[in-house]
Design a protein around this motif. Structure first.
Motif: not given
Length: 96
Positions: A1-12, A53-65
């Protein structure tokens, strides 16, 4: 789901929880049997079964800011300790 949102992900919202399908669907025992009650848990990171690990790893992979909100409400009697723990853990996980 986070990958699908991609750069639109702004709040978790961050909390741990148990897999309700675990233990052959008998993770929660409710009385009386057949009750319409619902179980909803928000625990400190590490107290449930989320693959953090998968949750935070995905956020880091997406450069979540964006905004990460700690959403624990399971421990009213230790709310301050829980909040401090979650802030520290989320900060460490998202910083690398």
């Amino acid at each position: 789901m986070m990958r699908y949102a991609g750069d639109k992900l702004r709040h978790v919202h961050v909390a741990d929880f148990f897999d309700h399908k675990g233990s052959s669907g008998l993770r929660y025992i409710l009385n009386p049997p057949g009750t319409a009650a619902r179980i909803h848990q928000h625990l400190d990171i590490g107290q449930g079964e989320v693959d953090r690990d998968a949750f935070f790893g995905t956020l880091r992979e997406l450069d979540f800011d964006g905004v990460a909100t700690a959403c624990v409400f399971a421990w009213e009697e230790r709310a301050r300790e829980s909040s401090a723990f979650m802030l520290d853990r989320i900060t460490k996980e998202l910083s690398g």
